[in-house]
Structures are given as C-alpha cells and as structure tokens.
Motif scaffolding. Structure first.
Motif, short mmCIF file in Angstrom:
data_model
loop_
_atom_site.label_atom_id
_atom_site.label_comp_id
_atom_site.label_asym_id
_atom_site.label_seq_id
_atom_site.Cartn_x
_atom_site.Cartn_y
_atom_site.Cartn_z
N LEU A 37 0.01 -8.97 2.73
CA LEU A 37 -0.32 -10.33 3.17
C LEU A 37 0.60 -10.79 4.28
O LEU A 37 0.16 -11.46 5.23
N ALA A 38 1.88 -10.45 4.22
CA ALA A 38 2.81 -10.84 5.28
C ALA A 38 2.48 -10.15 6.60
O ALA A 38 2.51 -10.77 7.67
N VAL A 39 2.16 -8.86 6.54
CA VAL A 39 1.79 -8.13 7.76
C VAL A 39 0.51 -8.71 8.35
O VAL A 39 0.41 -8.91 9.56
N LEU A 40 -0.47 -9.00 7.51
CA LEU A 40 -1.70 -9.59 8.01
C LEU A 40 -1.44 -10.99 8.59
O LEU A 40 -2.05 -11.36 9.61
N ALA A 41 -0.55 -11.75 7.98
CA ALA A 41 -0.24 -13.09 8.49
C ALA A 41 0.37 -13.02 9.88
O ALA A 41 0.15 -13.91 10.70
N VAL A 42 1.11 -11.98 10.16
CA VAL A 42 1.74 -11.84 11.48
C VAL A 42 0.74 -11.31 12.51
O VAL A 42 0.77 -11.72 13.68
N THR A 43 -0.14 -10.42 12.12
CA THR A 43 -0.98 -9.71 13.10
C THR A 43 -2.30 -10.40 13.43
O THR A 43 -2.86 -10.13 14.48
N VAL A 44 -2.80 -11.25 12.55
CA VAL A 44 -4.11 -11.85 12.82
C VAL A 44 -3.98 -12.95 13.87
O VAL A 44 -2.89 -13.47 14.12
N HIS A 50 -3.08 -17.41 9.89
CA HIS A 50 -1.64 -17.23 9.69
C HIS A 50 -1.18 -18.00 8.46
O HIS A 50 -0.49 -17.47 7.59
N LEU A 51 -1.55 -19.27 8.42
CA LEU A 51 -1.12 -20.13 7.32
C LEU A 51 -1.71 -19.69 5.98
O LEU A 51 -1.02 -19.68 4.96
N GLY A 52 -2.99 -19.34 5.98
CA GLY A 52 -3.64 -18.93 4.75
C GLY A 52 -3.06 -17.65 4.16
O GLY A 52 -2.80 -17.56 2.95
N LEU A 53 -2.83 -16.67 5.01
CA LEU A 53 -2.27 -15.40 4.53
C LEU A 53 -0.81 -15.56 4.11
O LEU A 53 -0.38 -14.95 3.12
N ALA A 54 -0.06 -16.36 4.84
CA ALA A 54 1.33 -16.60 4.45
C ALA A 54 1.38 -17.34 3.11
O ALA A 54 2.20 -17.02 2.25
#
Length: 82
Positions: A37-44, A50-54
């Motif tokens: 989830l953190a990697v996806l929050a950074v890359t999307v 960003h906020l949703g995945l974080a």
C-alpha cells in the motif's frame, strides 16, 4: 473450588499450540500489505489515490497492532493453555 479441567483432546492441543503461528502470520501480513500500500501510494497519480492508499496502509497497520494485542492478552490470560 474445583480446579479448572483442561481439555485433553489432541485437536484442542493442536489449535491452542498454533498461537505462535497466528502471531507470525499477523506480523508478516502487516509488513507485506503495508509495504504494498505504501509503494502504491507513492507511485500512483492523483491526490485522492495517494491519500486513500496511505490511509489504507495506516489502517492495516493499526488493525494488525490490535490483533497482536488481542492475541497477546488472550495468551497471558491462559486461553491458549493446553
């Protein structure tokens, strides 16, 4: 006062002996899911993604901490004794 009778079933012994595996699976799950989830929050792209995945990573970590706390308290209280 009668002493508490322990269950002598081999199935109960197996289930209660798996508490260490439950803790290990919880920790591994938390590490993997928070990392993804953190990697996806950074890359999307997109602020809301960003906020949703974080937020999902933080929520997953919080739920894992609560699960570990429940397991440790149940273990201390003797619910997993064989």
């Amino acid at each position: 006062m009668k002493p508490k009778r322990r269950r002598l079933s081999p199935w109960w012994a197996m289930v209660s002996g798996m508490r260490a595996y439950g803790v290990a699976v919880t920790v591994v799950w938390a590490m993997c899911s928070c990392t993804v989830l953190a990697v996806l929050a950074v890359t999307v792209t997109g602020l809301w993604l960003h906020l949703g995945l974080a937020a999902g990573a933080v929520l997953e970590l919080a739920l894992s901490v609560l699960t570990l706390r429940f397991l440790s308290r149940a273990s201390v209280r003797g619910r997993f004794d064989v």
